[in-house]
Write a protein that holds these residues in place. Structure first.
Motif, mmCIF file in Angstrom:
data_model
loop_
_atom_site.group_PDB
_atom_site.id
_atom_site.type_symbol
_atom_site.label_atom_id
_atom_site.label_comp_id
_atom_site.label_asym_id
_atom_site.label_seq_id
_atom_site.Cartn_x
_atom_site.Cartn_y
_atom_site.Cartn_z
ATOM 1 N N GLY A 169 -2.787 -8.521 23.968
ATOM 2 C CA GLY A 169 -2.605 -7.803 22.710
ATOM 3 C C GLY A 169 -3.049 -6.353 22.747
ATOM 4 O O GLY A 169 -3.005 -5.667 21.730
ATOM 5 N N ASN A 170 -3.451 -5.864 23.921
ATOM 6 C CA ASN A 170 -3.992 -4.513 24.012
ATOM 7 C C ASN A 170 -2.917 -3.449 23.852
ATOM 8 O O ASN A 170 -1.873 -3.510 24.486
ATOM 9 C CB ASN A 170 -4.695 -4.325 25.364
ATOM 10 N N TYR A 171 -3.209 -2.458 23.016
ATOM 11 C CA TYR A 171 -2.306 -1.322 22.834
ATOM 12 C C TYR A 171 -2.781 -0.083 23.587
ATOM 13 O O TYR A 171 -1.973 0.694 24.085
ATOM 14 C CB TYR A 171 -2.212 -0.955 21.350
ATOM 15 N N HIS A 172 -4.104 0.128 23.649
ATOM 16 C CA HIS A 172 -4.622 1.463 23.904
ATOM 17 C C HIS A 172 -5.267 1.672 25.271
ATOM 18 O O HIS A 172 -5.828 2.747 25.505
ATOM 19 C CB HIS A 172 -5.637 1.819 22.811
ATOM 20 N N MET A 173 -5.194 0.705 26.180
ATOM 21 C CA MET A 173 -5.802 0.937 27.487
ATOM 22 C C MET A 173 -5.100 2.092 28.192
ATOM 23 O O MET A 173 -3.881 2.123 28.317
ATOM 24 C CB MET A 173 -5.753 -0.311 28.363
ATOM 25 N N LYS A 174 -5.909 3.035 28.654
ATOM 26 C CA LYS A 174 -5.396 4.198 29.372
ATOM 27 C C LYS A 174 -5.670 4.118 30.863
ATOM 28 O O LYS A 174 -4.967 4.731 31.667
ATOM 29 C CB LYS A 174 -6.013 5.474 28.795
ATOM 30 N N MET A 175 -6.725 3.384 31.241
ATOM 31 C CA MET A 175 -7.115 3.311 32.643
ATOM 32 C C MET A 175 -7.452 1.880 33.033
ATOM 33 O O MET A 175 -8.311 1.248 32.410
ATOM 34 C CB MET A 175 -8.331 4.208 32.900
ATOM 35 N N LEU A 176 -6.773 1.370 34.056
ATOM 36 C CA LEU A 176 -7.108 0.089 34.671
ATOM 37 C C LEU A 176 -7.465 0.365 36.121
ATOM 38 O O LEU A 176 -6.616 0.826 36.895
ATOM 39 C CB LEU A 176 -5.930 -0.883 34.586
ATOM 40 N N ASN A 177 -8.720 0.116 36.483
ATOM 41 C CA ASN A 177 -9.176 0.344 37.851
ATOM 42 C C ASN A 177 -9.461 -1.006 38.503
ATOM 43 O O ASN A 177 -10.478 -1.641 38.221
ATOM 44 C CB ASN A 177 -10.437 1.214 37.856
ATOM 45 N N ALA A 178 -8.551 -1.448 39.364
ATOM 46 C CA ALA A 178 -8.700 -2.725 40.065
ATOM 47 C C ALA A 178 -8.255 -2.532 41.514
ATOM 48 O O ALA A 178 -7.210 -3.037 41.937
ATOM 49 C CB ALA A 178 -7.875 -3.813 39.380
ATOM 50 N N PRO A 179 -9.042 -1.792 42.298
ATOM 51 C CA PRO A 179 -8.607 -1.367 43.632
ATOM 52 C C PRO A 179 -8.449 -2.488 44.649
ATOM 53 O O PRO A 179 -7.787 -2.295 45.678
ATOM 54 C CB PRO A 179 -9.716 -0.396 44.061
ATOM 55 N N ARG A 180 -9.041 -3.674 44.378
ATOM 56 C CA ARG A 180 -8.939 -4.784 45.339
ATOM 57 C C ARG A 180 -7.989 -5.880 44.871
ATOM 58 O O ARG A 180 -7.780 -6.864 45.580
ATOM 59 C CB ARG A 180 -10.326 -5.369 45.587
ATOM 60 N N ALA A 181 -7.419 -5.712 43.701
ATOM 61 C CA ALA A 181 -6.544 -6.750 43.143
ATOM 62 C C ALA A 181 -5.317 -6.954 44.021
ATOM 63 O O ALA A 181 -4.706 -5.996 44.491
ATOM 64 C CB ALA A 181 -6.126 -6.388 41.729
ATOM 65 N N ARG A 182 -4.964 -8.244 44.214
ATOM 66 C CA ARG A 182 -3.767 -8.597 44.990
ATOM 67 C C ARG A 182 -2.655 -9.145 44.101
ATOM 68 O O ARG A 182 -1.490 -9.044 44.435
ATOM 69 C CB ARG A 182 -4.104 -9.659 46.054
ATOM 70 N N LYS A 183 -3.043 -9.737 42.980
ATOM 71 C CA LYS A 183 -2.053 -10.405 42.142
ATOM 72 C C LYS A 183 -2.316 -10.123 40.667
ATOM 73 O O LYS A 183 -3.457 -10.131 40.215
ATOM 74 C CB LYS A 183 -2.085 -11.919 42.386
ATOM 75 N N ILE A 184 -1.224 -9.895 39.933
ATOM 76 C CA ILE A 184 -1.277 -9.739 38.485
ATOM 77 C C ILE A 184 -0.323 -10.763 37.879
ATOM 78 O O ILE A 184 0.844 -10.852 38.283
ATOM 79 C CB ILE A 184 -0.877 -8.314 38.053
ATOM 80 N N GLY A 185 -0.824 -11.544 36.915
ATOM 81 C CA GLY A 185 -0.035 -12.617 36.335
ATOM 82 C C GLY A 185 1.009 -12.127 35.345
ATOM 83 O O GLY A 185 1.243 -10.932 35.171
ATOM 84 N N ARG A 186 1.598 -13.061 34.636
ATOM 85 C CA ARG A 186 2.674 -12.751 33.706
ATOM 86 C C ARG A 186 2.127 -12.268 32.360
ATOM 87 O O ARG A 186 1.065 -12.663 31.907
ATOM 88 C CB ARG A 186 3.584 -13.969 33.511
ATOM 89 N N LYS A 187 2.863 -11.344 31.776
ATOM 90 C CA LYS A 187 2.577 -10.788 30.457
ATOM 91 C C LYS A 187 1.182 -10.182 30.349
ATOM 92 O O LYS A 187 0.558 -10.215 29.287
ATOM 93 C CB LYS A 187 2.801 -11.834 29.367
#
Length: 271
Positions: free
Chosen positions: A189-207
């Motif tokens: 439900g987030n509208y306003h995130m400007k920065m996502l810092n996840a330098p080690r992430a390999r997978k991002i799920g749906r939606k």
């Protein structure tokens, strides 16, 4: 916590200003936030010094005035005296049994502060009044502004579980330096995130970040699997830099620019 029967108050809403007024016998309480899951009888309203818990099934409303040692943000209440974070939407035990209504934010927050000295830093002055930081061993964990969640810094987390901060709209920055996976419907439900810092992430799920419209930089250089509808409603896609080693077809499909430089988060700038 004060209990009031439904017959003892009148509720009026101003949709233009996104506020609700509760007219009680002993005064008027104005709120500026409403949280509730679909098909749930539990609704939590919040404002600067009060949260109102409405249980429509039992026709009871509960009013809680914040104490000096308490911080309210989104639908969470943190008590510094006991180092306890409570999800107000789970005050009804029947809601707590519904796995789709359990936000794992509380569990991850508790891991961040476990075994550490927790403090609350308050700010006063032009432009910063209302800003508070919950810190563990002087490291910022959560930043709040006017009871709205603005930043999180979860350095211990290795995975972001499903439905993480599903209802919160206001988070602007998430620093997740050791996270390997961001699961389905996180930040939905987030509208306003400007920065996502996840330098080690390999997978991002749906939606993930489905409603977001304000993203400026998602630093995810190692991601090789992204589920459908990531940043689905971000209409200004040309302004979004997604650092990724995904193939050109995915980048073209998402209509994203690709940047090769990391932008440090505000949390990191201040450390």
């Amino acid at each position: 916590m004060k209990k009031v029967n439904f017959d003892d108050f009148k509720e009026t809403r101003n949709l233009y200003k996104e506020t609700t007024k509760f007219h009680l016998k002993d005064g008027i309480i104005t709120t500026d936030r409403m949280f509730g899951y679909p098909n749930s009888g539990t609704i939590v309203y919040t404002n600067k010094d009060t949260f109102i818990y409405s249980d429509s099934y039992n026709e009871i409303i509960k009013i809680h005035k914040l104490k000096k040692n308490e911080i309210l943000f989104s639908h969470f209440l943190f008590d510094l005296k006991t180092n306890t974070l409570t999800d107000l939407l789970l005050l009804d035990k029947s809601e707590a049994k519904n796995p789709n209504h359990i936000d794992p934010f509380v569990k991850l927050f508790n891991k961040e502060i476990k075994g550490k000295e927790v403090s609350i830093i308050s700010y006063l002055g032009l432009g910063v009044t209302g800003k508070k930081i919950i810190a563990a061993n002087d490291t910022p964990i959560v930043e709040v502004k006017d009871n709205k969640l603005k930043r999180i810094n979860f350095e211990k987390a290795k995975s972001i579980p499903t439905n993480f901060l599903y209802l919160d709209e206001d988070l602007e920055e998430a620093n997740l330096p050791n996270v390997l996976k961001i699961s389905d419907y996180s930040f939905y439900g987030n509208y306003h995130m400007k920065m996502l810092n996840a330098p080690r992430a390999r997978k991002i799920g749906r939606k993930v970040l489905w409603r977001n419209t304000d993203m400026k930089m998602a630093y995810i250089p190692l991601v090789n699997d992204i589920g459908p509808e990531f940043l689905r409603l971000n209409t200004n896609k040309e302004a979004v830099d997604v650092i990724s080693n995904l193939d050109d077809d995915w980048i073209k499909m998402q209509n994203k620019n690709v940047s090769q430089s990391k932008i440090p988060t505000d949390f990191e700038k201040t450390r």
